[in-house]
Write a protein that holds these residues in place. Sequence first.
Motif, PDB file in Angstrom:
ATOM      1  N   HIS A   1      13.682   5.632  -0.233  1.00  0.00           N
ATOM      2  CA  HIS A   1      12.448   6.367   0.057  1.00  0.00           C
ATOM      3  C   HIS A   1      11.975   7.218  -1.126  1.00  0.00           C
ATOM      4  O   HIS A   1      10.767   7.339  -1.375  1.00  0.00           O
ATOM      5  N   THR A   2      12.893   7.794  -1.882  1.00  0.00           N
ATOM      6  CA  THR A   2      12.493   8.605  -3.029  1.00  0.00           C
ATOM      7  C   THR A   2      11.827   7.745  -4.094  1.00  0.00           C
ATOM      8  O   THR A   2      10.799   8.123  -4.684  1.00  0.00           O
ATOM      9  N   CYS A   3      12.378   6.562  -4.331  1.00  0.00           N
ATOM     10  CA  CYS A   3      11.803   5.643  -5.307  1.00  0.00           C
ATOM     11  C   CYS A   3      10.406   5.202  -4.872  1.00  0.00           C
ATOM     12  O   CYS A   3       9.486   5.129  -5.698  1.00  0.00           O
ATOM     13  N   ILE A   4      10.248   4.907  -3.599  1.00  0.00           N
ATOM     14  CA  ILE A   4       8.939   4.504  -3.075  1.00  0.00           C
ATOM     15  C   ILE A   4       7.906   5.593  -3.337  1.00  0.00           C
ATOM     16  O   ILE A   4       6.786   5.317  -3.785  1.00  0.00           O
ATOM     17  N   ARG A   5       8.284   6.833  -3.059  1.00  0.00           N
ATOM     18  CA  ARG A   5       7.365   7.946  -3.283  1.00  0.00           C
ATOM     19  C   ARG A   5       7.048   8.103  -4.771  1.00  0.00           C
ATOM     20  O   ARG A   5       5.897   8.326  -5.156  1.00  0.00           O
TER      21      ARG A   5
ATOM     22  N   SER B   1      11.043 -10.206  12.330  1.00  0.00           N
ATOM     23  CA  SER B   1      10.099  -9.252  11.744  1.00  0.00           C
ATOM     24  C   SER B   1      10.814  -8.074  11.106  1.00  0.00           C
ATOM     25  O   SER B   1      10.492  -7.666   9.984  1.00  0.00           O
ATOM     26  N   VAL B   2      11.797  -7.522  11.820  1.00  0.00           N
ATOM     27  CA  VAL B   2      12.545  -6.393  11.266  1.00  0.00           C
ATOM     28  C   VAL B   2      13.346  -6.853  10.052  1.00  0.00           C
ATOM     29  O   VAL B   2      13.392  -6.172   9.023  1.00  0.00           O
ATOM     30  N   GLY B   3      13.982  -8.024  10.156  1.00  0.00           N
ATOM     31  CA  GLY B   3      14.743  -8.541   9.025  1.00  0.00           C
ATOM     32  C   GLY B   3      13.876  -8.806   7.817  1.00  0.00           C
ATOM     33  O   GLY B   3      14.298  -8.608   6.673  1.00  0.00           O
ATOM     34  N   ALA B   4      12.619  -9.259   8.039  1.00  0.00           N
ATOM     35  CA  ALA B   4      11.712  -9.525   6.924  1.00  0.00           C
ATOM     36  C   ALA B   4      11.419  -8.261   6.122  1.00  0.00           C
ATOM     37  O   ALA B   4      11.173  -8.331   4.912  1.00  0.00           O
ATOM     38  N   VAL B   5      11.457  -7.106   6.775  1.00  0.00           N
ATOM     39  CA  VAL B   5      11.228  -5.834   6.080  1.00  0.00           C
ATOM     40  C   VAL B   5      12.249  -5.647   4.963  1.00  0.00           C
ATOM     41  O   VAL B   5      11.940  -5.131   3.888  1.00  0.00           O
ATOM     42  N   LEU B   6      13.478  -6.091   5.220  1.00  0.00           N
ATOM     43  CA  LEU B   6      14.542  -5.960   4.223  1.00  0.00           C
ATOM     44  C   LEU B   6      14.189  -6.719   2.943  1.00  0.00           C
ATOM     45  O   LEU B   6      14.457  -6.256   1.831  1.00  0.00           O
ATOM     46  N   PHE B   7      13.549  -7.874   3.088  1.00  0.00           N
ATOM     47  CA  PHE B   7      13.161  -8.684   1.934  1.00  0.00           C
ATOM     48  C   PHE B   7      11.911  -8.131   1.260  1.00  0.00           C
ATOM     49  O   PHE B   7      11.778  -8.185   0.040  1.00  0.00           O
ATOM     50  N   ILE B   8      10.999  -7.622   2.052  1.00  0.00           N
ATOM     51  CA  ILE B   8       9.755  -7.073   1.504  1.00  0.00           C
ATOM     52  C   ILE B   8      10.038  -5.836   0.659  1.00  0.00           C
ATOM     53  O   ILE B   8       9.376  -5.601  -0.360  1.00  0.00           O
ATOM     54  N   PHE B   9      11.034  -5.050   1.073  1.00  0.00           N
ATOM     55  CA  PHE B   9      11.420  -3.867   0.310  1.00  0.00           C
ATOM     56  C   PHE B   9      12.660  -4.137  -0.548  1.00  0.00           C
ATOM     57  O   PHE B   9      13.398  -3.206  -0.874  1.00  0.00           O
ATOM     58  N   ALA B  10      12.871  -5.393  -0.917  1.00  0.00           N
ATOM     59  CA  ALA B  10      13.990  -5.725  -1.806  1.00  0.00           C
ATOM     60  C   ALA B  10      13.819  -4.976  -3.124  1.00  0.00           C
ATOM     61  O   ALA B  10      12.754  -5.070  -3.757  1.00  0.00           O
ATOM     62  N   PRO B  11      14.815  -4.233  -3.575  1.00  0.00           N
ATOM     63  CA  PRO B  11      14.668  -3.486  -4.829  1.00  0.00           C
ATOM     64  C   PRO B  11      14.260  -4.353  -6.020  1.00  0.00           C
ATOM     65  O   PRO B  11      13.467  -3.913  -6.855  1.00  0.00           O
ATOM     66  N   ILE B  12      14.763  -5.588  -6.092  1.00  0.00           N
ATOM     67  CA  ILE B  12      14.402  -6.423  -7.249  1.00  0.00           C
ATOM     68  C   ILE B  12      12.932  -6.831  -7.206  1.00  0.00           C
ATOM     69  O   ILE B  12      12.327  -7.082  -8.253  1.00  0.00           O
TER      70      ILE B  12
ATOM     71  N   MET C   1      10.500  -4.773  -5.824  1.00  0.00           N
ATOM     72  CA  MET C   1       9.812  -3.538  -6.168  1.00  0.00           C
ATOM     73  C   MET C   1       9.919  -3.229  -7.660  1.00  0.00           C
ATOM     74  O   MET C   1       8.981  -2.698  -8.269  1.00  0.00           O
ATOM     75  N   GLU C   2      11.060  -3.574  -8.252  1.00  0.00           N
ATOM     76  CA  GLU C   2      11.280  -3.255  -9.659  1.00  0.00           C
ATOM     77  C   GLU C   2      10.420  -4.116 -10.576  1.00  0.00           C
ATOM     78  O   GLU C   2       9.932  -3.657 -11.605  1.00  0.00           O
ATOM     79  N   ARG C   3      10.206  -5.389 -10.204  1.00  0.00           N
ATOM     80  CA  ARG C   3       9.454  -6.298 -11.063  1.00  0.00           C
ATOM     81  C   ARG C   3       7.945  -6.224 -10.830  1.00  0.00           C
ATOM     82  O   ARG C   3       7.166  -6.421 -11.761  1.00  0.00           O
ATOM     83  N   SER C   4       7.523  -5.957  -9.625  1.00  0.00           N
ATOM     84  CA  SER C   4       6.088  -5.968  -9.316  1.00  0.00           C
ATOM     85  C   SER C   4       5.335  -4.966 -10.185  1.00  0.00           C
ATOM     86  O   SER C   4       5.706  -3.798 -10.266  1.00  0.00           O
ATOM     87  N   LEU C   5       4.288  -5.449 -10.839  1.00  0.00           N
ATOM     88  CA  LEU C   5       3.404  -4.668 -11.693  1.00  0.00           C
ATOM     89  C   LEU C   5       4.110  -4.111 -12.934  1.00  0.00           C
ATOM     90  O   LEU C   5       3.526  -3.346 -13.692  1.00  0.00           O
ATOM     91  N   ARG C   6       5.373  -4.517 -13.129  1.00  0.00           N
ATOM     92  CA  ARG C   6       6.021  -4.327 -14.432  1.00  0.00           C
ATOM     93  C   ARG C   6       6.051  -5.686 -15.131  1.00  0.00           C
ATOM     94  O   ARG C   6       5.500  -5.856 -16.199  1.00  0.00           O
ATOM     95  N   HIS C   7       6.705  -6.645 -14.498  1.00  0.00           N
ATOM     96  CA  HIS C   7       6.602  -8.062 -14.864  1.00  0.00           C
ATOM     97  C   HIS C   7       6.017  -8.766 -13.648  1.00  0.00           C
ATOM     98  O   HIS C   7       6.745  -9.331 -12.834  1.00  0.00           O
ATOM     99  N   THR C   8       4.708  -8.697 -13.514  1.00  0.00           N
ATOM    100  CA  THR C   8       4.054  -9.117 -12.270  1.00  0.00           C
ATOM    101  C   THR C   8       4.412 -10.537 -11.875  1.00  0.00           C
ATOM    102  O   THR C   8       4.635 -10.832 -10.694  1.00  0.00           O
TER     103      THR C   8
ATOM    104  N   LEU D   1       0.829  -1.206   0.000  1.00  0.00           N
ATOM    105  CA  LEU D   1       0.000   0.000   0.000  1.00  0.00           C
ATOM    106  C   LEU D   1       0.860   1.253   0.000  1.00  0.00           C
ATOM    107  O   LEU D   1       0.510   2.262  -0.623  1.00  0.00           O
ATOM    108  N   LEU D   2       1.997   1.198   0.694  1.00  0.00           N
ATOM    109  CA  LEU D   2       2.901   2.343   0.726  1.00  0.00           C
ATOM    110  C   LEU D   2       3.483   2.603  -0.658  1.00  0.00           C
ATOM    111  O   LEU D   2       3.614   3.759  -1.082  1.00  0.00           O
ATOM    112  N   ILE D   3       3.819   1.550  -1.370  1.00  0.00           N
ATOM    113  CA  ILE D   3       4.467   1.701  -2.674  1.00  0.00           C
ATOM    114  C   ILE D   3       3.456   1.996  -3.782  1.00  0.00           C
ATOM    115  O   ILE D   3       3.679   2.869  -4.623  1.00  0.00           O
TER     116      ILE D   3
END
Length: 554
Positions: free
Chosen positions: A429-433, A143-154, A156-163, A28-30
């Motif tokens: 953060h800039t990319c997310i925005r 839980s904190v470590g999982a955030v690193l995987f959830i916001f993995a750039p690869i 974020m880059e593929r989601s909804l581009r190559h879903t 939802l944030l992204i």
Amino acid sequence: MNGQTERKMCSERWGCFLAALIGIGAFLLIYGTTPLHVTNDAWIMAGYDETDIIQHYSGWLAFRNSDWTFPLGVASDMAVGDGTCISYTDSIPWAAIAFKLFRTALPETFQYFGWYALLCYMLQGIAAWKILWRKSKSIWYSSVGAVLFIFAPILMERSLRHTALGSQWLILFAVLVWLNHRDCPKRRHYAEFLLLLVLAIGIHPYFLPMIAVFLLLCVMEDIQRKKVSGILYLVGDLMLTYAVGYVIGVLGTGVQTSRDGYGFYSMNLNAVYNPTSCGGYTWSSLVKVHPQILGNYDGFNYLGAGVFAGILILLVLETVFRTAGQEKCGRHWFVRNWMALVMLLLCFLFAVSNVVTLNDRELLSIPLPQSLVNLCGIFRASSRLFYPVYYCMMIGLLYGIWHYRKRIGRRSAEALVCLVVLLQLLDLHTCIREKHDRMTENAGFASILQEPELNAVMEGKENFLLDQYYDGVRVLSVPALKHHMKLFFSTANSGSYEKTEEEAQQILAVIRETGEIGNNLVLTSDWDTAQQYLQFENIACYERDGAYFLFGRN
């Protein structure tokens, strides 16, 4: 079951639930809620990052319109005569098949890509949490470590581009099964690998070799234990996966799956520290962009400043405690993981390919036999095979920091992982925005679907044929399919369509000779070609952006 075991299981269930919630929050944030509105396809028609998402959507529309056939994943209304396997349009066959079962109850406009991407974020969080939990047994650290995987750039880059390629949770679950098997080998682990392979064959075939890496590790480790049963399980898993692929239409249909491009869509050696990709996003607020050449743009594998900082922290801890003589397990770690390191090295070499590039220079080009090039061409976008290496680096980083808790204290280890994650989010953060803003802007995009003239031209037409290829055919296929037209071409990048081409040419030849165009709609981008049709008084023409639509006058 004793009380302690029950408490651990309860903690694990709640931890997985928390990780799924974090995944939802990240999505939802992204992206916001726009892609979750199933009747909103405006953001798709805007070409989110590029037009590939339109290709995925057109594959779904053609599949939804088509009659059920065998193989199950074939859309007969696209590439009429041959049909298109929707795996080749990256339309996520498992999701498409599931929703087609309810097609009569679905609204006229329906897209599932947003909800599927949301599911990927949830499963990414759960898989990462479980991997970290098995090592730490700490809800906070996991839980904190999982955030690193959830916001993995690869991701974020593929989601909804190559879903479909956003299904990177498949890799994480494969790692989890391998780690569990290494610690305590069980037959059910091969059943779990089979499930992952079957899911992958109906999501995106590129995940098959990534999962197979860890399946092979299990087999090799079983052989070391003098257990040859793993070989039988491997053969069984592969045979059953092939059978499922045949039923879907991905495998065994005689379609050439190898394509040109191996060595072009490769991974630049700067990929892990180069924050640039399709879409023009500011992937890093801290690291500068470096140039690339060839098709290296598809090889986005930026790790992020937080991961870089974590690797540096781990190296400092390693140096300090080894210098003090307090760590003596380095050789043991290498011996235990040497096979995994070899497999990951092979993944890296395949990703880099035989054409080695650094920045905007080609360092080396190794000639390969054509037979080997054709084999590699099955996975021509080789840079994606770095994903297992990417995630194993992240897992190794977080496992390493947790290992040193015995020296620096549990609280310090948890503080360090917080620092790593916060720095990663600061970097991204800039990319997310930007991604959030672009999705918001695309929510109300006015596409060709709203053009009354084009809709009037397509109304009542039965077949859509190309007399000459047109670059915008992906976009045009969507309104045509919404008018339930049959396409005598495919929007897929793969597949062979000889029957389609032959039938199309026969129809076009009759029209050019007699002028009997019937309910056919013919598209050409050449005016001289259009005039060949317009010599007949019963054929009309509608021009749009250099494309000429030829159809019968009422």
